[in-house]
Every structure is written in structure tokens, then in C-alpha cells.
Design a protein around this motif. Structure first.
Motif, PDB file in Angstrom:
ATOM      1  N   VAL A 220       0.879  -1.165   0.000  1.00 52.21           N
ATOM      2  CA  VAL A 220       0.000   0.000   0.000  1.00 52.21           C
ATOM      3  C   VAL A 220       0.918   1.216   0.000  1.00 52.21           C
ATOM      4  O   VAL A 220       1.694   1.418   0.927  1.00 52.21           O
ATOM      5  N   LEU A 221       0.843   2.017  -1.057  1.00 54.31           N
ATOM      6  CA  LEU A 221       1.707   3.179  -1.205  1.00 54.31           C
ATOM      7  C   LEU A 221       1.167   4.392  -0.457  1.00 54.31           C
ATOM      8  O   LEU A 221       1.939   5.190   0.077  1.00 54.31           O
ATOM      9  N   GLN A 222      -0.145   4.533  -0.453  1.00 55.35           N
ATOM     10  CA  GLN A 222      -0.838   5.635   0.212  1.00 55.35           C
ATOM     11  C   GLN A 222      -2.253   5.185   0.503  1.00 55.35           C
ATOM     12  O   GLN A 222      -2.735   4.222  -0.092  1.00 55.35           O
ATOM     13  N   GLN A 223      -2.895   5.909   1.382  1.00 49.71           N
ATOM     14  CA  GLN A 223      -4.313   5.670   1.604  1.00 49.71           C
ATOM     15  C   GLN A 223      -4.990   7.009   1.813  1.00 49.71           C
ATOM     16  O   GLN A 223      -4.354   7.978   2.217  1.00 49.71           O
ATOM     17  N   ALA A 224      -6.259   7.064   1.499  1.00 49.77           N
ATOM     18  CA  ALA A 224      -7.010   8.304   1.645  1.00 49.77           C
ATOM     19  C   ALA A 224      -8.462   7.974   1.953  1.00 49.77           C
ATOM     20  O   ALA A 224      -8.978   6.958   1.496  1.00 49.77           O
ATOM     21  N   ILE A 225      -9.080   8.849   2.733  1.00 48.95           N
ATOM     22  CA  ILE A 225     -10.520   8.729   2.907  1.00 48.95           C
ATOM     23  C   ILE A 225     -11.181   9.333   1.675  1.00 48.95           C
ATOM     24  O   ILE A 225     -10.595  10.160   0.984  1.00 48.95           O
ATOM     25  N   ARG A 226     -12.360   8.873   1.381  1.00 48.69           N
ATOM     26  CA  ARG A 226     -13.104   9.424   0.254  1.00 48.69           C
ATOM     27  C   ARG A 226     -14.175  10.363   0.792  1.00 48.69           C
ATOM     28  O   ARG A 226     -14.879  10.045   1.741  1.00 48.69           O
ATOM     29  N   VAL A 227     -14.263  11.540   0.175  1.00 50.50           N
ATOM     30  CA  VAL A 227     -15.233  12.568   0.535  1.00 50.50           C
ATOM     31  C   VAL A 227     -16.058  12.853  -0.711  1.00 50.50           C
ATOM     32  O   VAL A 227     -15.522  12.885  -1.820  1.00 50.50           O
ATOM     33  N   TYR A 228     -17.335  13.077  -0.530  1.00 51.72           N
ATOM     34  CA  TYR A 228     -18.247  13.237  -1.656  1.00 51.72           C
ATOM     35  C   TYR A 228     -18.911  14.599  -1.623  1.00 51.72           C
ATOM     36  O   TYR A 228     -19.274  15.089  -0.556  1.00 51.72           O
TER      37      TYR A 228
ATOM     38  N   LEU B 189     -21.544   6.146  -5.174  1.00 53.59           N
ATOM     39  CA  LEU B 189     -20.150   6.335  -4.778  1.00 53.59           C
ATOM     40  C   LEU B 189     -19.959   6.233  -3.265  1.00 53.59           C
ATOM     41  O   LEU B 189     -18.940   5.738  -2.795  1.00 53.59           O
ATOM     42  N   ARG B 190     -20.925   6.711  -2.524  1.00 51.26           N
ATOM     43  CA  ARG B 190     -20.815   6.765  -1.060  1.00 51.26           C
ATOM     44  C   ARG B 190     -20.697   5.393  -0.394  1.00 51.26           C
ATOM     45  O   ARG B 190     -20.392   5.304   0.782  1.00 51.26           O
ATOM     46  N   LEU B 191     -20.903   4.333  -1.144  1.00 53.89           N
ATOM     47  CA  LEU B 191     -20.770   2.991  -0.577  1.00 53.89           C
ATOM     48  C   LEU B 191     -19.307   2.647  -0.270  1.00 53.89           C
ATOM     49  O   LEU B 191     -19.025   1.741   0.500  1.00 53.89           O
ATOM     50  N   VAL B 192     -18.369   3.371  -0.866  1.00 55.57           N
ATOM     51  CA  VAL B 192     -16.934   3.106  -0.679  1.00 55.57           C
ATOM     52  C   VAL B 192     -16.386   4.120   0.320  1.00 55.57           C
ATOM     53  O   VAL B 192     -16.587   5.320   0.183  1.00 55.57           O
ATOM     54  N   ASN B 193     -15.645   3.613   1.340  1.00 58.09           N
ATOM     55  CA  ASN B 193     -15.181   4.450   2.434  1.00 58.09           C
ATOM     56  C   ASN B 193     -13.782   5.029   2.262  1.00 58.09           C
ATOM     57  O   ASN B 193     -13.462   6.058   2.851  1.00 58.09           O
ATOM     58  N   ALA B 194     -12.936   4.355   1.508  1.00 57.73           N
ATOM     59  CA  ALA B 194     -11.535   4.774   1.422  1.00 57.73           C
ATOM     60  C   ALA B 194     -10.934   4.287   0.116  1.00 57.73           C
ATOM     61  O   ALA B 194     -11.546   3.504  -0.610  1.00 57.73           O
TER      62      ALA B 194
ATOM     63  N   LEU C 163     -15.572  -2.811   6.049  1.00 59.48           N
ATOM     64  CA  LEU C 163     -15.053  -1.612   5.395  1.00 59.48           C
ATOM     65  C   LEU C 163     -14.958  -1.859   3.891  1.00 59.48           C
ATOM     66  O   LEU C 163     -14.427  -2.877   3.456  1.00 59.48           O
ATOM     67  N   VAL C 164     -15.490  -0.924   3.095  1.00 56.44           N
ATOM     68  CA  VAL C 164     -15.437  -1.036   1.636  1.00 56.44           C
ATOM     69  C   VAL C 164     -14.358  -0.096   1.117  1.00 56.44           C
ATOM     70  O   VAL C 164     -14.387   1.108   1.400  1.00 56.44           O
ATOM     71  N   VAL C 165     -13.403  -0.672   0.372  1.00 51.67           N
ATOM     72  CA  VAL C 165     -12.224   0.073  -0.068  1.00 51.67           C
ATOM     73  C   VAL C 165     -12.024  -0.097  -1.569  1.00 51.67           C
ATOM     74  O   VAL C 165     -12.162  -1.201  -2.100  1.00 51.67           O
ATOM     75  N   GLU C 166     -11.679   1.002  -2.226  1.00 51.24           N
ATOM     76  CA  GLU C 166     -11.214   0.952  -3.611  1.00 51.24           C
ATOM     77  C   GLU C 166      -9.709   0.740  -3.562  1.00 51.24           C
ATOM     78  O   GLU C 166      -9.000   1.442  -2.848  1.00 51.24           O
ATOM     79  N   TYR C 167      -9.214  -0.232  -4.297  1.00 50.84           N
ATOM     80  CA  TYR C 167      -7.775  -0.449  -4.469  1.00 50.84           C
ATOM     81  C   TYR C 167      -7.436   0.087  -5.851  1.00 50.84           C
ATOM     82  O   TYR C 167      -8.094  -0.273  -6.838  1.00 50.84           O
ATOM     83  N   PHE C 168      -6.446   0.972  -5.929  1.00 57.29           N
ATOM     84  CA  PHE C 168      -6.112   1.650  -7.184  1.00 57.29           C
ATOM     85  C   PHE C 168      -4.625   1.532  -7.463  1.00 57.29           C
ATOM     86  O   PHE C 168      -3.799   1.879  -6.618  1.00 57.29           O
ATOM     87  N   GLU C 169      -4.301   1.012  -8.642  1.00 56.66           N
ATOM     88  CA  GLU C 169      -2.920   0.963  -9.103  1.00 56.66           C
ATOM     89  C   GLU C 169      -2.772   1.999 -10.210  1.00 56.66           C
ATOM     90  O   GLU C 169      -3.361   1.865 -11.283  1.00 56.66           O
TER      91      GLU C 169
END
Length: 125
Positions: free
Chosen positions: A3-11, A64-69, A111-117
Motif C-alpha cells: 500500500v503506497l498511500q491511503q485516503a478517505i473518500r469525501v463526496y 459512490l458513497r458505498l466506498v469508504n476509502a 469496510l469497503v475500499v477501492e484499491y487503485f494501481e
């Protein structure tokens, strides 16, 4: 997998886009690192420090709000395998998206998370 970074998601609704970006810039004392429009979902995204701000309209925001981070990873394929072996439910399998590839997973705790490469930058010679 790292995991390089993590962020909370805000809508936010589109009409509050600039106000929300400015709020998180001032709050964290950092400038917005990147803004991008995601054409496949008609969503705007901005990265400000440890916050990923997503702007859209109405029903799109509800989904979109279903994903937390979001976790930025060095290998989506390794993340996918690790998540499946460690009790996570992969909600959306790996797919190409604007700027790279992603998947969405529900961790064993819910916890629902988007993993992004991120896409690899092409080297110039």
C-alpha cells in the motif's frame, strides 16, 4: 503488494466542488495534488493530502458513497489475490479506469475500499 498511500473518500455535489477542495487544502495545509474528470462515470476527482474528493450529481453520489476509502497500491493483481485469500469480498473485479486500474473490496470487518494501481509512467529516452 504494497500500500503506497491511503485516503478517505469525501463526496460533494458539483456546485460545491471548489469550496470543498479549498476547505481540505486549508485544513491540511497542502495544495490539491491532482484533479481529473473520469469520463466513464462522469465523476470529478481531486486528491488533497489524505483526502480523495469525488464530485458528481444526485444518484451517482449515492452509489459512490458505498466506498469508504482508497488504497493506492503497487500491484493490483497481487492485492486481488491477497484480498481473496484473506476473507475479503471482491465487489468489483480489477478493471481499467482513468489513470490506472482499480477494484473494490469489502474487508472482513465490513469496510469497503477501492484499491487503485496508478498507470505506469512511460519513460522517454
Amino acid at each position: 503488494m504494497r500500500v503506497l498511500q491511503q485516503a478517505i473518500r469525501v463526496y460533494t455535489e458539483r456546485d460545491r466542488w471548489e469550496t470543498v477542495i479549498k476547505f481540505y487544502e486549508v485544513l491540511q495545509g497542502v495544495q490539491c495534488e491532482r484533479q481529473v474528470h473520469i469520463p466513464e462515470t462522469n465523476v470529478d476527482a481531486a486528491k488533497v493530502g489524505g483526502v480523495l474528493i469525488l464530485g458528481a450529481d444526485g444518484d451517482v453520489l449515492d452509489e459512490l458513497r458505498l466506498v469508504n476509502a482508497v488504497y493506492y497500491v503497487d500491484s493490483l493483481d497481487e492485492s486481488f489475490a491477497w484480498l481473496e485469500m484473506n476473507g475479503s469480498e471482491v465487489i468489483h473485479a480489477p478493471q481499467a479506469v482513468t489513470g490506472g486500474r482499480n477494484l473494490t473490496a469489502r474487508h472482513p470487518d465490513g469496510l469497503v475500499v477501492e484499491y487503485f494501481e496508478p498507470a505506469k509512467k512511460k519513460e522517454t529516452v
